[in-house]
Design a protein around this motif. Structure first.
Motif, PDB file in Angstrom:
ATOM      1  N   ALA A   8     -70.524  65.085  10.414  1.00 56.75           N
ATOM      2  CA  ALA A   8     -69.825  64.639   9.214  1.00 56.75           C
ATOM      3  C   ALA A   8     -70.661  63.542   8.572  1.00 56.75           C
ATOM      4  O   ALA A   8     -71.513  62.918   9.228  1.00 56.75           O
ATOM      5  N   TYR A   9     -70.445  63.310   7.296  1.00 59.18           N
ATOM      6  CA  TYR A   9     -71.149  62.229   6.621  1.00 59.18           C
ATOM      7  C   TYR A   9     -70.727  60.875   7.189  1.00 59.18           C
ATOM      8  O   TYR A   9     -69.561  60.666   7.556  1.00 59.18           O
ATOM      9  N   ALA A  10     -71.670  59.940   7.241  1.00 64.30           N
ATOM     10  CA  ALA A  10     -71.388  58.573   7.674  1.00 64.30           C
ATOM     11  C   ALA A  10     -72.495  57.663   7.168  1.00 64.30           C
ATOM     12  O   ALA A  10     -73.667  58.055   7.154  1.00 64.30           O
ATOM     13  N   LEU A  47     -79.111  61.204   3.119  1.00 63.32           N
ATOM     14  CA  LEU A  47     -78.405  62.487   3.199  1.00 63.32           C
ATOM     15  C   LEU A  47     -77.234  62.397   4.164  1.00 63.32           C
ATOM     16  O   LEU A  47     -76.139  62.917   3.892  1.00 63.32           O
ATOM     17  N   MET A  48     -77.442  61.745   5.308  1.00 66.90           N
ATOM     18  CA  MET A  48     -76.377  61.612   6.294  1.00 66.90           C
ATOM     19  C   MET A  48     -75.198  60.826   5.732  1.00 66.90           C
ATOM     20  O   MET A  48     -74.045  61.057   6.110  1.00 66.90           O
ATOM     21  N   ALA A  49     -75.485  59.915   4.809  1.00 71.96           N
ATOM     22  CA  ALA A  49     -74.431  59.123   4.183  1.00 71.96           C
ATOM     23  C   ALA A  49     -73.734  59.864   3.046  1.00 71.96           C
ATOM     24  O   ALA A  49     -72.795  59.336   2.446  1.00 71.96           O
ATOM     25  N   GLY A  50     -74.193  61.086   2.733  1.00 71.27           N
ATOM     26  CA  GLY A  50     -73.590  61.850   1.652  1.00 71.27           C
ATOM     27  C   GLY A  50     -74.130  61.501   0.282  1.00 71.27           C
ATOM     28  O   GLY A  50     -73.578  61.925  -0.736  1.00 71.27           O
ATOM     29  N   GLY A  51     -75.234  60.762   0.246  1.00 72.65           N
ATOM     30  CA  GLY A  51     -75.758  60.276  -1.019  1.00 72.65           C
ATOM     31  C   GLY A  51     -76.277  61.345  -1.955  1.00 72.65           C
ATOM     32  O   GLY A  51     -76.407  61.102  -3.157  1.00 72.65           O
ATOM     33  N   GLU A  57     -76.225  70.923  -0.858  1.00 67.62           N
ATOM     34  CA  GLU A  57     -75.121  71.269   0.028  1.00 67.62           C
ATOM     35  C   GLU A  57     -75.510  71.065   1.485  1.00 67.62           C
ATOM     36  O   GLU A  57     -76.651  71.334   1.884  1.00 67.62           O
ATOM     37  N   ALA A  58     -74.563  70.596   2.267  1.00 64.16           N
ATOM     38  CA  ALA A  58     -74.758  70.440   3.707  1.00 64.16           C
ATOM     39  C   ALA A  58     -73.768  71.329   4.450  1.00 64.16           C
ATOM     40  O   ALA A  58     -72.608  71.433   4.062  1.00 64.16           O
TER      41      ALA A  58
END
Length: 306
Positions: A8-10, A47-51, A57-58
């Motif tokens: 999940a994003y974090a 990317l991991m932070a959803g930026g 798309e992830a």
């Protein structure tokens, strides 16, 4: 196989894990690479932070990582370019973020892959693709040549340091912004260092009274200075500021490009291009590598070793 992943994003490392994930499949036109080293870039934790979710798309769980150097261990159907045992490197950004390079193995389209430079070690080879292709594409878009005075912002960073070297190789005079502690490093790359921060436009004009003819912004937030020092008819591009397009500039994104990688490898083998490694980490310590990258003060590349 072992890999780093997040489900999940974090904005921190709380969702980041190291452990077993399924082995990658090798489809038509792909090569399976046994990862010897994988470069870490700020885009990985952003990317991991959803930026970049609005753009890319992830599919979770995500194995991060876009840079890789390693050995081909298998090829998919119709992949005559490579064979088992070839030493290669790649900027392996896929249209969807899912199967990245922070793993023991990664499957990559052959058109993203090139033979690695023999003059560089595994860590250096893995640290070159994203920064190298980004700088290469930026200077191509700017059409930098021997008649140019090129200004590079963040000249001691990964993309900036590569841009300094590529600019000098093309015969341009290169001025690079950096903190005073990195001025000798910038000189070693072939650039003329200038301190960034308040008053940098005046300091740049002291070195180039007639203005600079090309600007490579490798950090963002430099548009005011750029417009103040750019000579009439000059060109400017940024990898971090999409707003430059409103002022005649170009927003540049690296594309996976085997031809670009091949040219960069040739320059490295000729001694015209090198990669500074700040630190290597075991793949299991990917969180520590992300923390080091987040500081924004690392000179040279951070690299993971499976």
């Amino acid at each position: 196989m072992k890999a780093a992943s997040y489900d999940a994003y974090a904005e921190d490392n709380s969702r980041l894990r190291y452990g077993d994930v399924p082995d990658p499949r090798v489809g038509p036109g792909q090569v399976l690479i046994e990862v010897r080293a994988a470069g870490v870039n700020p885009v990985d934790w952003k990317l991991m932070a959803g930026g970049l979710d609005a753009m890319i798309e992830a599919i979770f769980p995500v194995v991060p990582g876009w840079d890789v150097a390693g050995v081909v261990t298998a090829t998919g159907p119709d992949t005559p370019e490579f064979g088992v045992g070839d030493e290669v490197f790649s900027y392996a950004r896929m249209p969807i973020v899912r199967h990245g390079t922070f793993a023991e193995y990664v499957a990559v389209p052959a058109e993203f892959v090139a033979r690695r430079p023999v003059a560089l070690d595994w860590a250096q080879s893995a640290g070159l693709p994203l920064v190298g292709v980004t700088a290469w594409r930026m200077l191509n878009r700017l059409e930098v040549g021997p008649d140019d005075v090129l200004l590079v912002y963040n000249a001691s960073g990964g993309v900036g340091g590569t841009a300094v070297q590529l600019g000098r190789e093309r015969g341009a005079r290169v001025i690079g912004t950096a903190s005073p502690r990195n001025h000798d490093y910038v000189r070693g790359l072939g650039g003329e260092p200038v301190a960034y921060g308040d008053g940098q436009a005046d300091r740049i004009r002291e070195l180039a009274p007639n203005g600079v003819t090309a600007v490579a912004d490798c950090v963002g937030g430099q548009l005011e200075t750029t417009l103040a020092v750019l000579a009439p008819g000059g060109r400017h591009a940024s990898i971090a500021d999409p707003g430059v397009g409103e002022h005649g500039g170009m927003w540049v994104w690296a594309r996976p490009d085997a031809a670009g990688l091949t040219e960069l490898a040739a320059l490295a083998d000729q001694g015209a291009l090198t990669v500074e490694i700040a630190k290597t980490f075991p793949l299991a310590e990917v969180g520590d590598a992300f923390d080091a990258s987040r500081t924004g003060h690392t000179r040279g590349k951070l690299v993971l070793i499976p």
